[in-house]
Design an enzyme around this catalytic site. Sequence first.
Site, PDB file in Angstrom:
ATOM      1  CG  ASP A   1     -44.446 -56.483  24.606  1.00  0.00           C
ATOM      2  OD1 ASP A   1     -44.630 -55.821  24.179  1.00  0.00           O
ATOM      3  OD2 ASP A   1     -43.384 -56.681  25.728  1.00  0.00           O
ATOM      4  CB  ALA A   2     -40.482 -56.072  23.039  1.00  0.00           C
TER       5      ALA A   2
ATOM      6  CD  GLU B   1     -43.350 -53.442  20.925  1.00  0.00           C
ATOM      7  OE1 GLU B   1     -43.231 -52.279  21.205  1.00  0.00           O
ATOM      8  OE2 GLU B   1     -43.650 -54.317  21.632  1.00  0.00           O
TER       9      GLU B   1
END
Length: 572
Positions: A265-266, A298
Amino acid sequence: MPDPHNFPWEQPLGAHPIDADTTRFRVWALRPERVTLRVGDAEHELHDDGFGIFSADVAAAHGDDYCFVADGRELPDPSSRWQPDGIRGRSRVVDPATFEWSDAGWQAPALADMVIYELHVGTFTPEGTFDAVIEHLRGLRELGVNAIELMPVAEFPGRHGWGYDGVHLSAAQSSYGGPEGLQRLVDAAHGEGIAVLLDVVYNHVGASGGGALEALAPYFTEKYSTFWGSAINYDDADSDPVREWVLQSAMGWIRDFHIDGLRLDAIHAIFDSSPEHVVAALARRVHAVNPDAVVIAESGMNDPKVMRPAAQGGFGCDAAWADDFHHALRVLLTDDREGYYEEFGEVAQLAKAFHRPHVHDGTWSSFRRRRFGAPADDLAPEAFVVFDANHDQVGNRAFGDRLPVEVRPLAAFVSLLSPFTPMIFQGEEYGETAPFQFFSDHIDEDIATATREGRRREFAAFAQFGEEVPDPQDPATFRASKLTRKGEPEGIEDLYRRLLEVRRELPAGDADDISFDEQARTLRVRRGDSELVCNFGFEPLSARGELVVAAGDVRAESGTLVIGARSGALVR
């Protein structure tokens, strides 16, 4: 004196059974004046291994509860693999070897062959558990899916939430069924020929758990900050054990739970100035455990270094989510122009995205008011994961509404027949009517209030028109997001199945030719002897050739195919 070349934090952190009756416990506790281990009602002294690492071999087995006691305060294990009573309860010993796997000889599909299905365990079924997912696996396989991607399952506050505020990085959410439930799901998925990918969050920790971690050691740094809370300490003083805490977690999912890959994630919110960025270290360590495991980022950066190998100065991830492809497609379909959608809406952008999904590849971004991204021509098409919906692009809308019914066939047509790795968001394959809204179950009232008020501020404009955004803390918001298994338009699931059949027949690699007409809002993409003809306009479009699959309003008239508004056809 501790050996400065043999660091104790490089040994397994947490609780690891070494035989049927004995478990080795190891914790990083730099800050307390005194730390001990409590198993059941018995307290045990810990050996000082140096650098703030303490350990002990104690009589304990799979299923025994324990905690660390720091200056008299009971704290769960930061490396816990099971939190049966939630984030602040005692930890439980997990021996992965007690599970009897039936997936010997399992081989996950190659990234180039993957069709990924993103699902949220809590809303995918009425029960909201790992076990309840199992009965739907065969249907997904028959659809053409060969990989499921679970939204984060690391133990988070309460019983339901998106999972991005997890606290215990290595503990499978107790309300979903805990580690044993996850093992059963993975084993069953492999039996159906489906890989399991896991969404993991290594850019922050849920605010409800930060205090316990900080009581033990400097897990966070004030050098940086993230949108969601304190930044994890990857490059400040005493950061080495923090890095190891994360890296061991990633490796454990692959090794002990047979997870086939991770979605990070991110990573743009992972701040690290170390010679080897922690994302690069993670990719290296995961691939060392299983060379076939995939690491999907991501990144929010449009930077090809994320997927380039370490030898070329890259992070070594296998793929990245391609947001620009989604934005270019969505705006053509819906004419949404809010926020970062403002700079999309040209057919030329989607045409560019069909070559490589970095629409911004060093070009000016009006939303960011700076140049953004870099070219990625050297990367294979499968290194980009594309979609017409995902949890963010649905759930971060005020009401969690999905794509309008009338554009769903064309959206699927474009994303599933692209040369890239496709991903389907749960329910879209049959046109799910329920929204996917933002929901939470925070156990701290101040955090619950901040979450609720933040959501209201973000979408204050809707309140001006008498529409109140759903309260994320209201259990009704969670319940409203559960799949109903009802959808529209009619026939959409058959279309998804047919598109995935056709996808397997198309040649791998780049599109052979891409052309478009901006004024007519049409796009043509040639792949081998087949051509995608896409009509984003409102006037009919004529095409010649044998019809392979139609999405939307496509009919034959006098030997010519007529493709209606917002429709598409694959012709040969």
